[in-house]
Design a protein around this motif. Structure first.
Motif, PDB file in Angstrom:
ATOM      1  N   MET A   7      64.715 -14.974 -19.911  1.00 25.04           N
ATOM      2  CA  MET A   7      64.168 -16.460 -19.675  1.00 25.04           C
ATOM      3  C   MET A   7      63.849 -16.898 -18.377  1.00 25.04           C
ATOM      4  SD  MET A   7      64.589 -17.484 -22.866  1.00 25.04           S
ATOM      5  CE  MET A   7      64.476 -19.459 -22.411  1.00 25.04           C
ATOM      6  N   LEU A   8      64.588 -16.276 -17.582  1.00 25.63           N
ATOM      7  CA  LEU A   8      64.187 -16.859 -16.023  1.00 25.63           C
ATOM      8  C   LEU A   8      62.847 -15.836 -15.612  1.00 25.63           C
ATOM      9  CD1 LEU A   8      67.559 -16.386 -13.964  1.00 25.63           C
ATOM     10  CD2 LEU A   8      66.385 -18.417 -14.665  1.00 25.63           C
ATOM     11  N   ALA A   9      62.554 -14.821 -16.148  1.00 28.05           N
ATOM     12  CA  ALA A   9      61.251 -14.275 -15.970  1.00 28.05           C
ATOM     13  C   ALA A   9      60.114 -15.067 -16.347  1.00 28.05           C
ATOM     14  CB  ALA A   9      61.444 -12.647 -16.238  1.00 28.05           C
ATOM     15  N   ALA A  10      60.533 -15.347 -17.826  1.00 28.38           N
ATOM     16  CA  ALA A  10      59.545 -16.166 -18.543  1.00 28.38           C
ATOM     17  C   ALA A  10      59.014 -17.429 -17.836  1.00 28.38           C
ATOM     18  CB  ALA A  10      59.806 -16.473 -19.940  1.00 28.38           C
ATOM     19  N   GLY A  47      59.841  -7.504 -18.785  1.00 24.51           N
ATOM     20  CA  GLY A  47      60.101  -7.280 -20.456  1.00 24.51           C
ATOM     21  C   GLY A  47      60.578  -5.726 -20.751  1.00 24.51           C
ATOM     22  N   LEU A  48      59.652  -4.889 -20.326  1.00 22.79           N
ATOM     23  CA  LEU A  48      59.889  -3.355 -20.467  1.00 22.79           C
ATOM     24  C   LEU A  48      61.153  -2.944 -20.016  1.00 22.79           C
ATOM     25  CD1 LEU A  48      58.823  -0.564 -21.706  1.00 22.79           C
ATOM     26  CD2 LEU A  48      58.068  -0.223 -19.295  1.00 22.79           C
ATOM     27  N   VAL A  49      61.541  -3.017 -18.742  1.00 17.51           N
ATOM     28  CA  VAL A  49      62.704  -2.867 -18.296  1.00 17.51           C
ATOM     29  C   VAL A  49      63.798  -3.433 -18.930  1.00 17.51           C
ATOM     30  CG1 VAL A  49      64.468  -3.170 -16.242  1.00 17.51           C
ATOM     31  CG2 VAL A  49      62.295  -2.489 -15.897  1.00 17.51           C
ATOM     32  N   THR A  50      63.903  -4.742 -19.593  1.00 21.60           N
ATOM     33  CA  THR A  50      64.863  -5.429 -20.126  1.00 21.60           C
ATOM     34  C   THR A  50      65.018  -5.084 -21.581  1.00 21.60           C
ATOM     35  OG1 THR A  50      64.351  -7.478 -19.097  1.00 21.60           O
ATOM     36  CG2 THR A  50      65.514  -7.791 -21.065  1.00 21.60           C
ATOM     37  N   PHE A  51      63.873  -4.567 -22.132  1.00 23.29           N
ATOM     38  CA  PHE A  51      64.236  -3.915 -23.702  1.00 23.29           C
ATOM     39  C   PHE A  51      64.727  -2.801 -23.656  1.00 23.29           C
ATOM     40  CE2 PHE A  51      62.288  -1.231 -26.816  1.00 23.29           C
ATOM     41  CZ  PHE A  51      62.595  -1.792 -27.903  1.00 23.29           C
ATOM     42  N   ILE A  52      64.519  -1.825 -22.516  1.00 25.38           N
ATOM     43  CA  ILE A  52      65.072  -0.530 -22.308  1.00 25.38           C
ATOM     44  C   ILE A  52      66.389  -0.680 -22.122  1.00 25.38           C
ATOM     45  CG2 ILE A  52      65.066   1.742 -21.018  1.00 25.38           C
ATOM     46  CD1 ILE A  52      62.232   1.293 -20.563  1.00 25.38           C
ATOM     47  N   ALA A  96      66.617  -4.632 -10.769  1.00 25.83           N
ATOM     48  CA  ALA A  96      66.513  -5.424  -9.192  1.00 25.83           C
ATOM     49  C   ALA A  96      65.258  -5.022  -8.509  1.00 25.83           C
ATOM     50  CB  ALA A  96      67.593  -4.749  -8.656  1.00 25.83           C
ATOM     51  N   ALA A  97      64.804  -3.905  -8.382  1.00 28.80           N
ATOM     52  CA  ALA A  97      63.366  -3.520  -7.871  1.00 28.80           C
ATOM     53  C   ALA A  97      62.504  -4.283  -8.439  1.00 28.80           C
ATOM     54  CB  ALA A  97      63.223  -2.176  -8.194  1.00 28.80           C
ATOM     55  N   VAL A  98      62.507  -4.497  -9.953  1.00 30.30           N
ATOM     56  CA  VAL A  98      61.229  -5.254 -10.683  1.00 30.30           C
ATOM     57  C   VAL A  98      61.552  -6.577 -10.228  1.00 30.30           C
ATOM     58  CG1 VAL A  98      60.344  -6.161 -12.790  1.00 30.30           C
ATOM     59  CG2 VAL A  98      61.138  -3.666 -12.508  1.00 30.30           C
ATOM     60  N   TRP A  99      62.546  -7.321 -10.112  1.00 33.53           N
ATOM     61  CA  TRP A  99      62.735  -8.752  -9.643  1.00 33.53           C
ATOM     62  C   TRP A  99      62.535  -8.660  -8.364  1.00 33.53           C
ATOM     63  CZ3 TRP A  99      63.267 -13.176 -11.749  1.00 33.53           C
ATOM     64  CH2 TRP A  99      63.414 -13.375 -13.337  1.00 33.53           C
ATOM     65  N   GLY A 100      62.998  -7.728  -7.425  1.00 37.00           N
ATOM     66  CA  GLY A 100      62.438  -7.883  -6.123  1.00 37.00           C
ATOM     67  C   GLY A 100      60.932  -7.944  -5.697  1.00 37.00           C
ATOM     68  N   SER A 101      60.263  -7.234  -6.719  1.00 33.72           N
ATOM     69  CA  SER A 101      58.799  -7.137  -6.373  1.00 33.72           C
ATOM     70  C   SER A 101      58.135  -8.437  -6.536  1.00 33.72           C
ATOM     71  CB  SER A 101      58.408  -6.125  -7.689  1.00 33.72           C
ATOM     72  OG  SER A 101      58.447  -6.625  -8.953  1.00 33.72           O
TER      73      SER A 101
END
Length: 781
Positions: A31-34, A57-62, A96-101
């Motif tokens: 939700m935050l990402a969206a 989305g990909l990381v969250t799904f996996i 964390a890396a995806v969010w850090g990006s």
């Protein structure tokens, strides 16, 4: 649970907590990402936003797929738990890396408002990560650093004061979050440890409860609660089983009393009244019951604790009841083993002494005499040696049965051990003579019963016994003394020929005391070498000395010369004959060595008496050889005198020993010939050199026709076997003339000389010094 097991369980709980918070965390993250993508679309290129939101989305799904899979297939092995935690951390690292990006990809360079919004979203995400990941310190810290640090770096890179302030605020926020993460992780870890402890306590409690229930069942331990007001008692299932009752049984005080054994009911009732209620004591008693169902008699051990009201009055009792029947049986068996002989089931010595003490007390109280009979079976050792101990045990069992049947009710029959039995007779006459007659009557009955034939397995056997008896009246005589007196009397019975009864008297005791004192003195005499050899000359028909017989004498420092008749038999009974015999042999060989140095004595032969025990020693041959070798004597001048009694046992070993010693030159003389029972068929096999006519035949040879015939036969037999013959005990000229006439050529006796010390003996060896009575005997007379 050991420390390793506790750590593994803690890791498992840690993984469960991480997985339980993952659904909400992943949903919030999406939700935050969206929201972030939507808000930044105006300031960030559409392609960049699309790429970043796709990665999230990909990381969250996996991660969601992994969480669902882990929940559906939980693991409990520590190694598998470790692997899943590592995988979880890797997932957090990627997320964390995806969010850090986003600190670079979603960071608008020229729009402070959207920069602030990005930082705000990342701060909120990090705060949510604290809640979701703090169960694992590594995951929470890594997520926070990777999520915040890139945005803070980008802010510092912008360089204006607002961006730098925001960057510093982000770093401070990161530090604060790390502190919160550590505290939260510590709280979660402590909570997990607390859960483990509570779980362990719960498991222990459950195990203890189960163990208690199991123990009560195994131990037949039932519980109850008795209400004194209503008189009703409640019971556990185990107690119902012990009492043999069901749910329909009326659980009243009367119902409980009805279960108690009639013989114990009054005692238990008195115990409750006087001690439990009378003194407010806890209930602790063993008693018997008659089980309601099968009417079986069982022993119970009841325990109970009183409960009191505010006024101090007992209102209830709670307790347990245990079936102790088996332990009672074991106790009875142990008592039987402690007080009864295992073979015959008669009282043993311990119980005998107790019974004897009661008999002495009864005698003192009533004035009635009692008697103690000490019984020993005759020739029991021979039975054991010939037919075996199993047959001997059968005899002991049958003897025990016969003894019990021979005495009166109230008398005691006990087995001391081996073939020794004791009978205690009570309630005899008040008069000693009448009591002795009663005891003798019972003793004779016992002898008669025991002498009847026995059937021992496949063997028919007849036996007898010797009985010693002593009377007692009251407690004037100690029990040990009574046993000793009866034992002495029993040995007197054996000496009279066995199968007899003898009473103890003070004269017997005096003899025993004298016997014991003499034994002690004899042992001292051996240690101090208070012995001396006397020598009695042996001559031929020309009155020429042939040698001598060495005879031991005891020179007592206070009593003077003690004759052999007073100590030789005692020495044989006690085994002291062995050191005495060794000393005699050694002294005789030393004397032969001394004689070899003198022309007057170098041809003399010295005779030494050898006892049966000495001859039967395993090393007797080596003893003789050693003495001959050590003193350097001519073995042909040493003659060993044996008695006929020695030939009755182990004849083959006797012949073997004699042959070995004969081969080195030792001579043998058969002493006291004619008084024993040796078979003539063995006589021809023995390597003898001489027969000695016993002095009992020589004494009346002139007047007794039987003695004349025996002596003639012995002389003729010796000549036919090519043996020398010597007569001992020659004291008169008439005896000498008769022996000479019948062909006897060697003599020994007082007519020629008494046993003398060595100095006097050597003096009489000088020519013309041998006394021959009132005159010489004419040649051929």
């Amino acid at each position: 649970m050991n420390s390793f097991g506790k750590k593994a369980t803690a890791r498992s709980l840690q993984l469960q907590q991480l997985l339980s918070a993952s659904n909400a965390s992943l949903f919030a993250s999406a939700m935050l990402a969206a929201i972030l993508a939507y808000m930044q679309r105006e300031v960030i290129a559409a392609g960049v936003v699309a790429v970043w939101i796709s990665l999230v989305g990909l990381v969250t799904f996996i991660r969601l797929i992994l969480v669902i899979a882990y929940r559906r297939s939980p693991v409990y092995e520590d190694s598998a738990v470790r692997v899943r935690i590592i995988r979880f951390r890797m997932g957090v690292l990627v997320a964390a890396a995806v969010w850090g990006s986003s600190g670079f990809m979603m960071f608008p360079a020229d729009d402070p408002l959207h920069q602030m919004f990005l930082v705000f979203m990342l701060a909120g995400l990090t705060a949510g990560g604290v809640v979701s990941y703090s169960a694992d310190l590594v995951s929470a810290i890594v997520f926070s650093i990777l999520a915040i640090l890139p945005a803070a770096i980008r802010l510092f890179a912008v360089g204006d004061s607002l961006s730098i302030a925001m960057g510093i605020s982000g770093m401070l926020y990161l530090g604060f979050m790390i502190m919160v993460i550590r505290n939260t992780n510590r709280s979660i870890s402590e909570n997990i440890q607390l859960r483990l402890k509570v779980s362990a306590h719960e498991e222990t409690l459950k195990a203890n409860e189960a163990s208690l229930r199991e123990s009560q069942i195994i131990a037949d331990l039932g519980s109850y609660t008795l209400d004194f007001g209503s008189g009703i008692w409640e019971s556990s299932d185990v107690l119902d089983k012990l009492f043999g009752i069901d749910g329909n049984y009326i659980r009243s005080v009367e119902g409980w009393e009805a279960l108690i054994h009639p013989d114990d009911r009054i005692e238990i009732s008195r115990y409750f009244k006087n001690e439990v209620f009378g003194q407010n004591k806890d209930f602790d008693r063993e008693y018997r019951i008659i089980r309601y169902g099968d009417k079986a008699e069982r022993w119970m051990h009841g325990l109970g604790k009183l409960e009191f009201n505010a006024r101090g009055m007992p209102v209830k009792m709670r307790g347990t009841i245990q079936d102790v029947t088996e332990s009672k049986l074991v106790e009875a068996e142990m008592r039987k083993l402690a007080f009864y002989d295992s073979l015959t089931h008669l009282p043993n010595r311990l119980l005998l002494m107790d019974r004897l003490q009661h008999s002495l007390a009864y005698s003192a109280r009533t004035g009635k005499q009692g008697a103690l009979l000490f019984l020993d079976l005759d020739n029991f050792k021979t039975l054991n040696d010939t037919l075996g101990h199993e047959v001997g045990d059968l005899l002991l069992q049958q003897v025990a049965q016969r003894l019990v049947s021979s005495v009166r009710d109230g008398d005691t029959v006990a087995r001391l051990g081996g073939d020794e039995f004791v009978v205690v007779l009570e309630n005899l006459s008040e008069h000693a003579l009448a009591a002795a007659e009663q005891a003798e009557s019972i003793g004779e009955k016992i002898l008669s019963t025991l002498s009847m034939p026995y059937r021992l397995a496949v063997h028919d056997y007849q036996n007898s016994a010797s009985i010693g008896a002593t009377l007692f009246n009251g407690q004037q005589t100690r029990m040990e003394e009574l046993m000793k007196q009866a034992d002495i009397a029993m040995y007197q019975a054996k000496k009279t020929g066995r199968n007899a009864l003898r009473f103890f008297d003070p004269q017997m005791q005096a003899s025993v005391n004298q016997h014991a004192a003499l034994e002690s003195e004899l042992r001292k005499a051996i240690d101090l070498r208070q012995f001396e050899l006397y020598y009695q000359i042996q001559v031929d028909n020309a009155l020429k000395p042939l040698g001598a017989e060495a005879l031991i004498r005891w020179k007592h420092p206070e009593q003077g010369l003690v004759p052999p008749l007073q100590f030789i038999k005692l020495a044989e009974e006690t085994g002291l004959i062995l050191p005495m015999g060794t000393w005699v042999l050694e002294t005789a060989c030393a004397q032969l060595k001394a004689w070899q140095q003198d022309a007057l004595t170098r041809e003399l032969v010295l005779s030494v008496n050898v006892s049966a025990k000495q001859f039967r020693q395993a090393d007797f041959i080596s003893q003789v050889k050693a003495q001959v070798h050590n003193h350097g004597i001519n073995p042909m001048q040493l003659k060993l005198e044996l008695t006929e009694g020695m030939l009755l046992e182990d004849i083959e070993d006797t012949i073997k020993t004699m042959n070995i010693l004969s081969e080195i030159g030792i001579q043998f003389s058969l002493d006291d010939f004619g008084t024993g029972y040796s078979s003539l068929q063995y006589l021809k096999r023995l390597p003898l050199d001489q027969l000695k006519i016993d002095q009992s035949f020589v004494r009346d040879i002139v007047t007794d026709s039987s003695d004349k015939a025996i002596v003639k036969t012995i002389i003729a037999m010796a000549h036919s076997l090519n043996l020398d013959v010597i007569a001992e005990g020659v004291e008169t000229e008439a005896q000498l003339r008769f022996l000479f006439k019948e062909g006897c050529r060697h003599f020994q006796g007082y007519w020629f000389g008494k046993p003398l010390p060595i100095a006097q003996f050597e003096e009489m060896l000088k020519p013309g010094a041998i006394p021959v009575g009132s005159g010489n005997i004419p040649p051929g007379a």
